[in-house]
Scaffold this motif. Structure first.
Motif, short mmCIF file in Angstrom:
data_model
loop_
_atom_site.label_atom_id
_atom_site.label_comp_id
_atom_site.label_asym_id
_atom_site.label_seq_id
_atom_site.Cartn_x
_atom_site.Cartn_y
_atom_site.Cartn_z
N ASN B 7 -0.47 -5.77 -26.92
CA ASN B 7 -0.77 -4.45 -26.36
C ASN B 7 -1.66 -3.65 -27.30
O ASN B 7 -1.51 -3.75 -28.53
CB ASN B 7 0.53 -3.67 -26.13
CG ASN B 7 1.33 -4.23 -24.98
OD1 ASN B 7 0.96 -4.07 -23.83
ND2 ASN B 7 2.40 -4.93 -25.31
N ARG B 9 -4.09 -4.26 -23.69
CA ARG B 9 -4.95 -5.36 -23.27
C ARG B 9 -6.42 -5.02 -23.52
O ARG B 9 -7.22 -5.88 -23.81
CB ARG B 9 -4.72 -5.68 -21.80
CG ARG B 9 -3.36 -6.28 -21.49
CD ARG B 9 -3.24 -7.70 -22.07
NE ARG B 9 -4.33 -8.56 -21.68
CZ ARG B 9 -4.43 -9.20 -20.52
NH1 ARG B 9 -3.48 -9.06 -19.62
NH2 ARG B 9 -5.47 -9.97 -20.26
N PHE B 21 -3.35 -2.46 -32.95
CA PHE B 21 -2.92 -3.37 -31.90
C PHE B 21 -1.54 -3.91 -32.27
O PHE B 21 -1.22 -4.07 -33.44
CB PHE B 21 -3.87 -4.56 -31.77
CG PHE B 21 -5.33 -4.20 -31.67
CD1 PHE B 21 -6.29 -4.94 -32.34
CD2 PHE B 21 -5.73 -3.10 -30.92
CE1 PHE B 21 -7.62 -4.61 -32.25
CE2 PHE B 21 -7.08 -2.76 -30.84
CZ PHE B 21 -8.02 -3.52 -31.50
N THR B 109 -6.23 -8.66 -27.04
CA THR B 109 -6.65 -7.26 -26.89
C THR B 109 -8.16 -7.22 -27.03
O THR B 109 -8.69 -7.64 -28.07
CB THR B 109 -6.01 -6.36 -27.97
OG1 THR B 109 -4.60 -6.30 -27.78
CG2 THR B 109 -6.59 -4.95 -27.88
#
Lengths: 114, 114
Positions: B7, B9, B21, B109
């Motif tokens: 998370n 994305r 991230f 990500t």
């Protein structure tokens, strides 16, 4: 650094044909792995072959390993449009701290036309 | 087994901003890896943790990059003072600590620095 180098960089075939992609590497390895990546997504593990193995099968996938030539090949038989993706080989490279790190090549982009 | 979760994305940020991230590995996997992937290239290794210890750092990991895994579970990757060259997909992977390395990857990500 990128240990493995895939060949060809791009491959375009018709559905039903076989697809062969190759990977060459530089240093001795314990094992070699092949991964698949659909556009913009994460990598999916396909198959692992150990250094003392010469050939391995998984469904429509066949992987060979020639440690004397430091090369591996991935064969996808009876390809389908859904096989369209990038394919990477990864070898375990010794890093500066002594750990073995999976190290990837630049990949082969496969397009299977329906 | 819910797989490796990353998370967010997608992240769009202005040059000079800091970004962080998060990666949640597969439970019971004590090894965690961060990779960076740019368009048309294979994943490039950034850093590796075994439990909470950061054992390897690539030369690609400049002083603006820092990674943590405080309790040996989830990990964060922070980029300070982002530059346009930081735009890439950042991939996290985890694996078991015993036997052959076989990392499982998250979806990544995607960072865009404007």
């Amino acid at each position: 650094s990128q240990q493995g180098e895939e060949d060809p960089q791009a491959l375009s075939i018709q559905e039903g044909e076989n697809a062969t992609m190759n990977c060459s590497y530089k240093t001795s390895i314990n094992n070699l792995q092949w991964y698949r990546q659909n556009s913009g997504r994460g990598l999916v593990h396909l198959i692992l072959i150990r250094s003392n193995e010469r050939e391995k099968h998984s469904g429509r996938l066949r992987v060979t390993l020639d440690t004397s030539k430091k090369s591996s090949s991935l064969l996808i038989t009876a390809s389908r449009a859904a096989d369209t993706a990038s394919y990477f080989c990864a070898t375990d490279e010794s890093a500066s701290g002594g750990s073995y790190i999976p190290t990837f090549g630049r990949g082969t982009s496969l397009i299977v036309h329906p | 087994d819910t797989g490796v979760s990353q998370n967010p994305r997608h992240k769009i940020t202005k040059r000079g901003q800091n970004v962080t991230f998060r990666c949640d590995p597969i439970s019971e996997h004590n090894r965690l890896y961060w990779y960076r992937q740019t368009l048309g290239q294979g994943p490039e290794f950034l850093t590796y943790f075994q439990n909470e210890a950061q054992l390897e750092k690539s030369r690609l990991l400049s002083d603006r990059f820092s990674a943590e895994r405080p309790k040996g579970s989830f990990s964060t990757l922070e980029i300070q003072r982002t530059e346009q060259g930081d735009s890439a997909m950042y991939l996290c992977a985890s694996s078991r600590g015993q036997g052959v390395l076989k990392p499982f990857f998250g979806q990544g990500t995607r960072l865009t620095v404007v």
